[in-house]
Design an enzyme around this catalytic site. Sequence first.
Site, PDB file in Angstrom:
ATOM      1  N   CYS A 258       0.832  -1.192   0.000  1.00  0.00           N
ATOM      2  CA  CYS A 258       0.000   0.000   0.000  1.00  0.00           C
ATOM      3  C   CYS A 258       0.876   1.255   0.000  1.00  0.00           C
ATOM      4  O   CYS A 258       2.087   1.189   0.144  1.00  0.00           O
ATOM      5  CB  CYS A 258      -0.951   0.012   1.203  1.00  0.00           C
ATOM      6  SG  CYS A 258      -0.110   0.161   2.796  1.00  0.00           S
ATOM      7  N   GLU A 289      -6.816   1.530  12.268  1.00  0.00           N
ATOM      8  CA  GLU A 289      -6.102   0.467  11.560  1.00  0.00           C
ATOM      9  C   GLU A 289      -7.030  -0.315  10.621  1.00  0.00           C
ATOM     10  O   GLU A 289      -8.142  -0.678  10.975  1.00  0.00           O
ATOM     11  CB  GLU A 289      -5.480  -0.495  12.578  1.00  0.00           C
ATOM     12  CG  GLU A 289      -4.761  -1.677  11.971  1.00  0.00           C
ATOM     13  CD  GLU A 289      -3.548  -1.282  11.156  1.00  0.00           C
ATOM     14  OE1 GLU A 289      -3.530  -1.600   9.936  1.00  0.00           O
ATOM     15  OE2 GLU A 289      -2.624  -0.672  11.708  1.00  0.00           O
ATOM     16  N   ARG A 291      -8.678   0.537   7.831  1.00  0.00           N
ATOM     17  CA  ARG A 291      -9.933   1.251   7.563  1.00  0.00           C
ATOM     18  C   ARG A 291     -10.898   1.107   8.734  1.00  0.00           C
ATOM     19  O   ARG A 291     -12.107   0.972   8.557  1.00  0.00           O
ATOM     20  CB  ARG A 291     -10.592   0.742   6.277  1.00  0.00           C
ATOM     21  CG  ARG A 291      -9.767   0.943   5.029  1.00  0.00           C
ATOM     22  CD  ARG A 291     -10.578   0.600   3.803  1.00  0.00           C
ATOM     23  NE  ARG A 291      -9.693   0.258   2.710  1.00  0.00           N
ATOM     24  CZ  ARG A 291     -10.002  -0.567   1.717  1.00  0.00           C
ATOM     25  NH1 ARG A 291     -11.177  -1.143   1.685  1.00  0.00           N
ATOM     26  NH2 ARG A 291      -9.141  -0.807   0.762  1.00  0.00           N
ATOM     27  N   ASP A 329     -15.435   0.185   4.027  1.00  0.00           N
ATOM     28  CA  ASP A 329     -14.619   1.115   4.809  1.00  0.00           C
ATOM     29  C   ASP A 329     -15.440   1.550   6.020  1.00  0.00           C
ATOM     30  O   ASP A 329     -16.593   1.964   5.878  1.00  0.00           O
ATOM     31  CB  ASP A 329     -14.266   2.343   3.949  1.00  0.00           C
ATOM     32  CG  ASP A 329     -13.126   3.166   4.523  1.00  0.00           C
ATOM     33  OD1 ASP A 329     -13.056   3.286   5.757  1.00  0.00           O
ATOM     34  OD2 ASP A 329     -12.320   3.696   3.742  1.00  0.00           O
ATOM     35  N   ARG A 331     -14.165   3.781   8.374  1.00  0.00           N
ATOM     36  CA  ARG A 331     -13.542   4.957   8.985  1.00  0.00           C
ATOM     37  C   ARG A 331     -14.519   6.116   9.137  1.00  0.00           C
ATOM     38  O   ARG A 331     -14.439   6.878  10.089  1.00  0.00           O
ATOM     39  CB  ARG A 331     -12.331   5.401   8.157  1.00  0.00           C
ATOM     40  CG  ARG A 331     -11.147   4.483   8.296  1.00  0.00           C
ATOM     41  CD  ARG A 331     -10.029   4.891   7.369  1.00  0.00           C
ATOM     42  NE  ARG A 331     -10.388   4.688   5.968  1.00  0.00           N
ATOM     43  CZ  ARG A 331      -9.580   4.971   4.949  1.00  0.00           C
ATOM     44  NH1 ARG A 331      -8.402   5.512   5.187  1.00  0.00           N
ATOM     45  NH2 ARG A 331      -9.956   4.732   3.721  1.00  0.00           N
ATOM     46  N   SER A 353      -3.470  14.937   0.445  1.00  0.00           N
ATOM     47  CA  SER A 353      -4.364  13.778   0.475  1.00  0.00           C
ATOM     48  C   SER A 353      -5.141  13.709  -0.830  1.00  0.00           C
ATOM     49  O   SER A 353      -5.484  14.737  -1.416  1.00  0.00           O
ATOM     50  CB  SER A 353      -5.339  13.870   1.654  1.00  0.00           C
ATOM     51  OG  SER A 353      -6.293  12.836   1.605  1.00  0.00           O
ATOM     52  N   LYS A 358     -12.152  12.258   3.094  1.00  0.00           N
ATOM     53  CA  LYS A 358     -11.560  13.242   3.998  1.00  0.00           C
ATOM     54  C   LYS A 358     -11.842  14.657   3.511  1.00  0.00           C
ATOM     55  O   LYS A 358     -12.198  15.552   4.297  1.00  0.00           O
ATOM     56  CB  LYS A 358     -10.053  12.998   4.128  1.00  0.00           C
ATOM     57  CG  LYS A 358      -9.683  11.675   4.778  1.00  0.00           C
ATOM     58  CD  LYS A 358      -8.185  11.436   4.740  1.00  0.00           C
ATOM     59  CE  LYS A 358      -7.830  10.060   5.287  1.00  0.00           C
ATOM     60  NZ  LYS A 358      -6.387   9.757   5.143  1.00  0.00           N
TER      61      LYS A 358
END
Length: 418
Positions: A258, A289, A291, A329, A331, A353, A358
Amino acid sequence: MTRSNRPDHIRLTSHPTPGGKPRFPLHWGAATARERGPIIGTVSRPADRNVVGTHGGSYSVYRALAVSAGALDPIRRPDLTNTYPAEDIGPFGQWSEPRRIVSLDPWGHRVSADFKDEIAEGVDIRPSIAITKARLDLIELQDAIRAGRLKPDGDLVHDNGSVSVTKIAVDPVWYLPGVAERFGTSEGALRRVLFEQTAGMFPELVTRPDLQVFLPPIGGITVYLFGDVGKLNKPATKITCRVHDECNGSDVFGSDICTCRPYLIHGIEECVRGGQEGGLGVIVYNRKEGRALGEVTKFLVYNARKRQEGGDAAAAYFERTECVAGVQDARFQQLMPDVIHWLGLKRLDRFISMSDMKHDALVSQGIDIVERVPIPDDMIPADAHVEIAAKKAAGYYTPDAVKPDELSGTVGRDLKKY
Protein backbone atom coordinates in the site's frame (compact mmCIF):
# COMPACT_ATOMS: atom_id res chain seq x y z
CA MET A 1 -2.30 -4.20 47.61
CA THR A 2 -3.70 -3.67 51.08
CA ARG A 3 -7.14 -4.75 52.15
CA SER A 4 -8.17 -1.10 52.61
CA ASN A 5 -7.69 -0.50 48.89
CA ARG A 6 -10.01 -3.31 47.84
CA PRO A 7 -13.75 -2.69 48.22
CA ASP A 8 -15.85 -5.31 50.00
CA HIS A 9 -18.77 -5.05 47.62
CA ILE A 10 -19.59 -4.10 44.03
CA ARG A 11 -21.77 -1.09 43.45
CA LEU A 12 -23.68 -1.04 40.18
CA THR A 13 -23.76 2.44 38.64
CA SER A 14 -25.97 1.75 35.63
CA HIS A 15 -28.95 3.52 37.20
CA PRO A 16 -29.02 7.00 38.75
CA THR A 17 -29.78 7.55 42.39
CA PRO A 18 -33.49 8.47 42.65
CA GLY A 19 -33.78 12.24 42.59
CA GLY A 20 -30.01 12.61 42.43
CA LYS A 21 -28.06 14.90 40.13
CA PRO A 22 -24.42 14.65 39.01
CA ARG A 23 -22.11 16.52 41.35
CA PHE A 24 -20.34 17.96 38.31
CA PRO A 25 -22.93 18.58 35.55
CA LEU A 26 -21.64 19.09 32.02
CA HIS A 27 -22.73 21.86 29.65
CA TRP A 28 -21.14 20.96 26.31
CA GLY A 29 -20.13 23.92 24.16
CA ALA A 30 -19.84 26.39 27.03
CA ALA A 31 -17.49 29.36 26.61
CA THR A 32 -15.06 28.28 29.35
CA ALA A 33 -13.87 25.04 30.90
CA ARG A 34 -15.42 25.88 34.24
CA GLU A 35 -18.80 26.65 32.67
CA ARG A 36 -18.62 23.40 30.72
CA GLY A 37 -17.51 21.37 33.75
CA PRO A 38 -14.80 18.71 34.15
CA ILE A 39 -14.87 15.35 32.37
CA ILE A 40 -14.69 12.72 35.11
CA GLY A 41 -14.48 9.08 34.05
CA THR A 42 -12.49 7.82 36.99
CA VAL A 43 -13.47 4.67 38.85
CA SER A 44 -11.68 5.63 42.09
CA ARG A 45 -14.65 7.77 43.26
CA PRO A 46 -17.75 6.49 41.41
CA ALA A 47 -19.99 9.19 42.90
CA ASP A 48 -18.03 11.86 40.99
CA ARG A 49 -18.35 10.23 37.57
CA ASN A 50 -20.33 12.23 35.03
CA VAL A 51 -19.64 10.28 31.83
CA VAL A 52 -20.16 6.80 30.40
CA GLY A 53 -16.93 4.79 30.20
CA THR A 54 -13.56 5.50 31.76
CA HIS A 55 -10.28 7.21 30.95
CA GLY A 56 -7.59 5.60 28.83
CA GLY A 57 -9.70 4.08 26.08
CA SER A 58 -8.59 0.54 25.26
CA TYR A 59 -5.73 0.87 27.77
CA SER A 60 -8.21 0.81 30.65
CA VAL A 61 -8.12 -2.98 30.39
CA TYR A 62 -4.37 -2.96 31.03
CA ARG A 63 -5.00 -0.72 34.02
CA ALA A 64 -7.41 -3.34 35.31
CA LEU A 65 -4.73 -6.02 34.89
CA ALA A 66 -2.25 -3.88 36.83
CA VAL A 67 -4.74 -3.52 39.67
CA SER A 68 -5.53 -7.23 39.57
CA ALA A 69 -1.83 -8.08 39.75
CA GLY A 70 -1.40 -5.83 42.77
CA ALA A 71 0.93 -3.46 40.92
CA LEU A 72 -1.43 -0.47 40.96
CA ASP A 73 -3.46 1.02 43.77
CA PRO A 74 -7.04 1.21 42.40
CA ILE A 75 -7.74 4.50 44.17
CA ARG A 76 -4.50 6.22 43.23
CA ARG A 77 -4.79 9.60 41.50
CA PRO A 78 -2.13 10.87 39.08
CA ASP A 79 0.31 13.55 40.23
CA LEU A 80 0.04 16.19 37.50
CA THR A 81 2.95 18.33 38.74
CA ASN A 82 4.92 19.74 35.77
CA THR A 83 2.75 17.94 33.22
CA TYR A 84 1.30 21.17 31.82
CA PRO A 85 1.37 21.60 28.00
CA ALA A 86 4.69 22.44 26.33
CA GLU A 87 2.78 24.82 24.04
CA ASP A 88 -0.39 26.85 24.58
CA ILE A 89 -3.18 25.75 22.24
CA GLY A 90 -6.34 27.86 22.21
CA PRO A 91 -8.87 28.65 23.26
CA PHE A 92 -10.33 29.28 19.81
CA GLY A 93 -13.83 30.32 18.80
CA GLN A 94 -14.68 26.85 17.51
CA TRP A 95 -14.38 25.43 21.04
CA SER A 96 -17.66 27.01 22.09
CA GLU A 97 -19.59 26.80 18.81
CA PRO A 98 -22.56 24.44 19.26
CA ARG A 99 -21.94 20.99 17.69
CA ARG A 100 -18.63 22.14 16.14
CA ILE A 101 -16.47 19.77 18.23
CA VAL A 102 -18.21 16.60 19.41
CA SER A 103 -15.55 13.85 19.53
CA LEU A 104 -12.87 15.34 21.80
CA ASP A 105 -12.68 17.61 24.84
CA PRO A 106 -11.25 20.95 23.62
CA TRP A 107 -10.28 21.79 27.21
CA GLY A 108 -8.71 18.38 27.83
CA HIS A 109 -5.11 19.63 28.05
CA ARG A 110 -5.86 22.36 30.62
CA VAL A 111 -7.48 20.43 33.47
CA SER A 112 -4.61 20.90 35.95
CA ALA A 113 -5.02 24.68 35.61
CA ASP A 114 -8.76 25.03 35.02
CA PHE A 115 -9.78 22.65 37.82
CA LYS A 116 -6.86 22.95 40.23
CA ASP A 117 -9.15 23.64 43.19
CA GLU A 118 -11.22 20.51 42.60
CA ILE A 119 -8.08 18.42 42.09
CA ALA A 120 -6.64 19.77 45.35
CA GLU A 121 -9.83 18.66 47.07
CA GLY A 122 -9.31 15.09 45.86
CA VAL A 123 -11.49 14.99 42.74
CA ASP A 124 -9.86 12.69 40.18
CA ILE A 125 -9.92 14.83 37.01
CA ARG A 126 -7.59 13.59 34.29
CA PRO A 127 -6.33 15.19 31.08
CA SER A 128 -7.52 13.73 27.79
CA ILE A 129 -4.96 15.74 25.78
CA ALA A 130 -1.21 16.08 26.34
CA ILE A 131 1.19 18.38 24.49
CA THR A 132 4.97 17.90 24.43
CA LYS A 133 7.99 18.63 22.25
CA ALA A 134 10.31 16.16 20.55
CA ARG A 135 12.42 15.49 17.48
CA LEU A 136 11.63 13.15 14.61
CA ASP A 137 14.49 11.13 13.20
CA LEU A 138 13.40 9.53 9.91
CA ILE A 139 15.77 8.10 7.33
CA GLU A 140 13.59 9.48 4.54
CA LEU A 141 14.03 13.04 5.82
CA GLN A 142 17.79 12.53 5.87
CA ASP A 143 17.48 11.39 2.25
CA ALA A 144 15.51 14.57 1.48
CA ILE A 145 18.33 16.66 2.95
CA ARG A 146 20.96 14.82 0.91
CA ALA A 147 18.82 15.31 -2.21
CA GLY A 148 18.51 19.03 -1.46
CA ARG A 149 14.71 19.03 -1.05
CA LEU A 150 15.11 20.07 2.60
CA LYS A 151 17.89 22.19 4.06
CA PRO A 152 19.00 22.34 7.72
CA ASP A 153 18.16 25.67 9.34
CA GLY A 154 19.27 24.98 12.91
CA ASP A 155 15.75 25.56 14.20
CA LEU A 156 13.22 23.24 12.57
CA VAL A 157 15.60 21.00 10.60
CA HIS A 158 18.89 20.15 12.29
CA ASP A 159 22.26 19.24 10.82
CA ASN A 160 21.92 15.59 11.84
CA GLY A 161 18.66 15.32 9.90
CA SER A 162 16.31 15.35 12.89
CA VAL A 163 13.27 17.63 12.84
CA SER A 164 11.79 19.53 15.78
CA VAL A 165 8.10 18.91 16.34
CA THR A 166 5.29 19.63 18.78
CA LYS A 167 3.46 16.39 19.56
CA ILE A 168 -0.13 16.24 20.79
CA ALA A 169 -1.92 13.11 22.01
CA VAL A 170 -5.72 13.22 22.04
CA ASP A 171 -8.05 10.68 23.65
CA PRO A 172 -11.59 10.50 22.26
CA VAL A 173 -14.40 12.14 24.24
CA TRP A 174 -17.77 11.81 22.51
CA TYR A 175 -20.67 14.17 23.09
CA LEU A 176 -23.39 11.72 22.08
CA PRO A 177 -26.08 14.19 20.91
CA GLY A 178 -23.53 15.84 18.59
CA VAL A 179 -22.12 12.53 17.32
CA ALA A 180 -25.64 11.29 16.54
CA GLU A 181 -26.37 14.49 14.62
CA ARG A 182 -23.21 14.08 12.52
CA PHE A 183 -24.32 10.61 11.48
CA GLY A 184 -27.90 11.61 10.78
CA THR A 185 -29.47 9.53 13.52
CA SER A 186 -31.09 10.08 16.90
CA GLU A 187 -29.20 10.00 20.17
CA GLY A 188 -31.41 7.17 21.39
CA ALA A 189 -30.72 5.04 18.32
CA LEU A 190 -26.98 5.69 18.58
CA ARG A 191 -26.95 4.75 22.27
CA ARG A 192 -28.82 1.52 21.62
CA VAL A 193 -26.52 0.42 18.78
CA LEU A 194 -23.39 1.28 20.77
CA PHE A 195 -24.78 -0.77 23.68
CA GLU A 196 -25.67 -3.74 21.47
CA GLN A 197 -22.50 -3.78 19.36
CA THR A 198 -20.27 -3.65 22.45
CA ALA A 199 -22.16 -6.63 23.91
CA GLY A 200 -23.61 -4.55 26.73
CA MET A 201 -20.26 -3.39 28.12
CA PHE A 202 -21.69 0.05 28.86
CA PRO A 203 -25.23 -0.30 30.28
CA GLU A 204 -25.27 3.43 31.07
CA LEU A 205 -25.68 4.04 27.36
CA VAL A 206 -29.31 2.91 27.68
CA THR A 207 -30.00 3.48 31.38
CA ARG A 208 -28.41 6.89 31.96
CA PRO A 209 -29.72 9.41 29.41
CA ASP A 210 -28.54 12.09 31.84
CA LEU A 211 -24.94 11.17 30.99
CA GLN A 212 -24.40 12.59 27.52
CA VAL A 213 -20.61 12.14 27.23
CA PHE A 214 -18.99 8.79 26.37
CA LEU A 215 -15.32 7.81 26.65
CA PRO A 216 -15.16 5.09 23.98
CA PRO A 217 -12.67 2.19 24.32
CA ILE A 218 -10.82 3.03 21.10
CA GLY A 219 -7.53 4.59 20.06
CA GLY A 220 -7.18 8.33 19.75
CA ILE A 221 -5.25 10.82 17.65
CA THR A 222 -1.68 12.11 17.55
CA VAL A 223 -1.05 15.53 16.02
CA TYR A 224 2.42 16.65 14.88
CA LEU A 225 2.97 20.38 14.36
CA PHE A 226 5.97 21.64 12.37
CA GLY A 227 6.84 25.31 12.79
CA ASP A 228 5.81 28.12 15.12
CA VAL A 229 2.71 26.94 17.01
CA GLY A 230 1.97 30.57 17.90
CA LYS A 231 0.95 31.10 14.27
CA LEU A 232 -2.13 28.92 14.67
CA ASN A 233 -4.26 31.94 15.57
CA LYS A 234 -3.06 34.05 12.65
CA PRO A 235 -5.38 33.81 9.62
CA ALA A 236 -2.54 34.61 7.20
CA THR A 237 -0.56 31.50 8.22
CA LYS A 238 -0.19 29.07 5.31
CA ILE A 239 -1.22 25.62 6.53
CA THR A 240 0.07 22.38 5.04
CA CYS A 241 -1.85 19.36 6.34
CA ARG A 242 -1.86 15.59 6.00
CA VAL A 243 -4.67 13.60 7.69
CA HIS A 244 -3.42 10.03 7.92
CA ASP A 245 -5.25 6.91 9.08
CA GLU A 246 -3.10 4.31 10.82
CA CYS A 247 -1.52 1.48 8.82
CA ASN A 248 0.90 -0.30 11.13
CA GLY A 249 2.23 -2.72 8.51
CA SER A 250 3.29 0.10 6.21
CA ASP A 251 3.80 3.07 8.56
CA VAL A 252 6.08 1.12 10.91
CA PHE A 253 7.28 -1.96 9.05
CA GLY A 254 7.37 -0.66 5.48
CA SER A 255 5.05 -3.18 3.76
CA ASP A 256 5.00 -2.64 0.00
CA ILE A 257 1.35 -3.49 -0.65
CA CYS A 258 0.00 0.00 0.00
CA THR A 259 0.94 3.68 -0.24
CA CYS A 260 0.49 4.47 3.46
CA ARG A 261 4.08 5.02 4.61
CA PRO A 262 5.19 6.72 1.38
CA TYR A 263 2.24 9.10 1.57
CA LEU A 264 2.83 9.75 5.27
CA ILE A 265 6.50 10.52 4.61
CA HIS A 266 5.55 12.73 1.68
CA GLY A 267 3.13 14.57 3.96
CA ILE A 268 5.76 15.03 6.68
CA GLU A 269 8.29 16.37 4.18
CA GLU A 270 5.75 18.84 2.78
CA CYS A 271 4.77 19.91 6.31
CA VAL A 272 8.41 20.47 7.28
CA ARG A 273 8.93 22.53 4.14
CA GLY A 274 5.79 24.53 4.90
CA GLY A 275 7.08 25.25 8.39
CA GLN A 276 10.43 26.37 7.03
CA GLU A 277 8.70 28.74 4.61
CA GLY A 278 6.99 30.56 7.46
CA GLY A 279 3.79 28.57 7.60
CA LEU A 280 2.78 25.64 9.77
CA GLY A 281 2.72 21.93 9.00
CA VAL A 282 0.05 19.68 10.54
CA ILE A 283 0.05 15.88 10.55
CA VAL A 284 -3.08 14.30 12.01
CA TYR A 285 -2.55 10.59 12.75
CA ASN A 286 -5.77 8.70 13.49
CA ARG A 287 -5.84 5.24 15.10
CA LYS A 288 -8.07 3.57 12.50
CA GLU A 289 -6.10 0.47 11.56
CA GLY A 290 -7.28 -1.35 8.44
CA ARG A 291 -9.93 1.25 7.56
CA ALA A 292 -11.11 0.95 11.18
CA LEU A 293 -11.82 -2.75 10.58
CA GLY A 294 -8.70 -3.94 12.39
CA GLU A 295 -5.44 -5.56 11.36
CA VAL A 296 -6.74 -9.14 11.43
CA THR A 297 -9.44 -8.23 8.92
CA LYS A 298 -6.90 -6.37 6.80
CA PHE A 299 -4.57 -9.36 6.56
CA LEU A 300 -7.49 -11.66 5.69
CA VAL A 301 -8.33 -9.27 2.85
CA TYR A 302 -4.71 -9.36 1.67
CA ASN A 303 -4.91 -13.14 1.40
CA ALA A 304 -8.23 -13.00 -0.43
CA ARG A 305 -6.93 -10.43 -2.91
CA LYS A 306 -3.81 -12.40 -3.80
CA ARG A 307 -5.54 -15.79 -3.99
CA GLN A 308 -8.49 -14.73 -6.12
CA GLU A 309 -8.68 -15.94 -9.69
CA GLY A 310 -6.48 -13.76 -11.87
CA GLY A 311 -4.52 -12.33 -8.95
CA ASP A 312 -4.80 -8.95 -7.27
CA ALA A 313 -6.92 -6.56 -9.35
CA ALA A 314 -7.98 -2.96 -8.91
CA ALA A 315 -11.50 -3.77 -10.14
CA ALA A 316 -12.05 -6.11 -7.18
CA TYR A 317 -10.08 -4.14 -4.58
CA PHE A 318 -13.03 -2.86 -2.52
CA GLU A 319 -15.16 -5.93 -3.21
CA ARG A 320 -12.61 -8.18 -1.47
CA THR A 321 -12.82 -6.04 1.67
CA GLU A 322 -16.61 -6.08 1.66
CA CYS A 323 -16.69 -9.86 1.22
CA VAL A 324 -14.63 -10.31 4.39
CA ALA A 325 -15.82 -7.41 6.55
CA GLY A 326 -19.32 -6.71 5.23
CA VAL A 327 -18.41 -3.09 4.52
CA GLN A 328 -15.80 -1.47 2.30
CA ASP A 329 -14.62 1.11 4.81
CA ALA A 330 -15.60 1.81 8.45
CA ARG A 331 -13.54 4.96 8.98
CA PHE A 332 -16.47 7.31 8.27
CA GLN A 333 -14.72 10.67 8.37
CA GLN A 334 -17.60 12.69 9.90
CA LEU A 335 -15.76 13.12 13.21
CA MET A 336 -12.31 13.71 11.71
CA PRO A 337 -12.64 17.53 11.23
CA ASP A 338 -13.00 18.05 15.00
CA VAL A 339 -9.24 18.11 15.58
CA ILE A 340 -8.85 20.72 12.82
CA HIS A 341 -11.48 22.85 14.56
CA TRP A 342 -9.67 22.31 17.87
CA LEU A 343 -6.53 23.80 16.31
CA GLY A 344 -8.57 26.85 15.36
CA LEU A 345 -8.06 26.31 11.63
CA LYS A 346 -10.58 27.38 9.02
CA ARG A 347 -8.44 26.90 5.92
CA LEU A 348 -5.95 24.29 4.69
CA ASP A 349 -3.76 25.79 1.99
CA ARG A 350 -2.17 22.50 0.92
CA PHE A 351 -4.04 19.28 1.72
CA ILE A 352 -1.68 16.34 1.21
CA SER A 353 -4.36 13.78 0.47
CA MET A 354 -6.27 12.26 -2.44
CA SER A 355 -9.14 10.98 -0.28
CA ASP A 356 -12.55 12.20 -1.35
CA MET A 357 -14.01 11.12 2.01
CA LYS A 358 -11.56 13.24 4.00
CA HIS A 359 -11.90 16.20 1.64
CA ASP A 360 -15.70 16.11 1.67
CA ALA A 361 -15.85 15.75 5.48
CA LEU A 362 -13.64 18.79 5.99
CA VAL A 363 -15.46 20.94 3.43
CA SER A 364 -18.85 19.97 4.85
CA GLN A 365 -17.63 21.22 8.25
CA GLY A 366 -16.69 24.62 6.85
CA ILE A 367 -12.95 24.04 6.29
CA ASP A 368 -11.72 25.65 3.08
CA ILE A 369 -9.24 23.51 1.10
CA VAL A 370 -7.19 25.55 -1.37
CA GLU A 371 -4.98 22.90 -3.00
CA ARG A 372 -5.06 19.08 -3.00
CA VAL A 373 -1.69 17.35 -3.40
CA PRO A 374 -1.53 13.75 -4.72
CA ILE A 375 1.27 11.33 -3.94
CA PRO A 376 4.06 11.51 -6.55
CA ASP A 377 4.05 8.51 -8.90
CA ASP A 378 7.66 7.66 -8.10
CA MET A 379 6.73 7.15 -4.43
CA ILE A 380 4.10 4.46 -5.13
CA PRO A 381 5.46 0.93 -4.36
CA ALA A 382 5.15 -1.61 -7.18
CA ASP A 383 2.49 -3.71 -5.46
CA ALA A 384 0.48 -0.62 -4.43
CA HIS A 385 -0.52 0.40 -7.96
CA VAL A 386 -3.58 -1.85 -7.67
CA GLU A 387 -4.69 0.05 -4.57
CA ILE A 388 -4.08 3.51 -5.97
CA ALA A 389 -5.87 2.71 -9.26
CA ALA A 390 -8.87 1.33 -7.38
CA LYS A 391 -9.06 4.40 -5.17
CA LYS A 392 -8.82 6.78 -8.12
CA ALA A 393 -11.66 4.94 -9.86
CA ALA A 394 -13.71 5.14 -6.64
CA GLY A 395 -13.43 8.92 -6.42
CA TYR A 396 -9.97 9.74 -5.04
CA TYR A 397 -8.58 13.01 -6.32
CA THR A 398 -6.25 12.82 -9.29
CA PRO A 399 -5.23 15.55 -11.73
CA ASP A 400 -5.36 12.96 -14.52
CA ALA A 401 -8.10 10.65 -15.75
CA VAL A 402 -7.96 7.00 -14.66
CA LYS A 403 -6.71 4.82 -17.48
CA PRO A 404 -8.84 1.73 -18.30
CA ASP A 405 -5.77 -0.53 -18.25
CA GLU A 406 -4.99 0.64 -14.70
CA LEU A 407 -8.36 -0.55 -13.44
CA SER A 408 -8.40 -3.84 -15.32
CA GLY A 409 -4.75 -4.63 -14.71
CA THR A 410 -3.79 -7.26 -12.17
CA VAL A 411 -0.81 -7.96 -10.02
CA GLY A 412 -0.59 -11.73 -9.81
CA ARG A 413 1.66 -12.80 -6.92
CA ASP A 414 2.48 -16.09 -5.33
CA LEU A 415 1.36 -15.76 -1.71
CA LYS A 416 4.33 -17.91 -0.62
CA LYS A 417 6.60 -15.03 -1.63
CA TYR A 418 5.24 -12.97 1.27
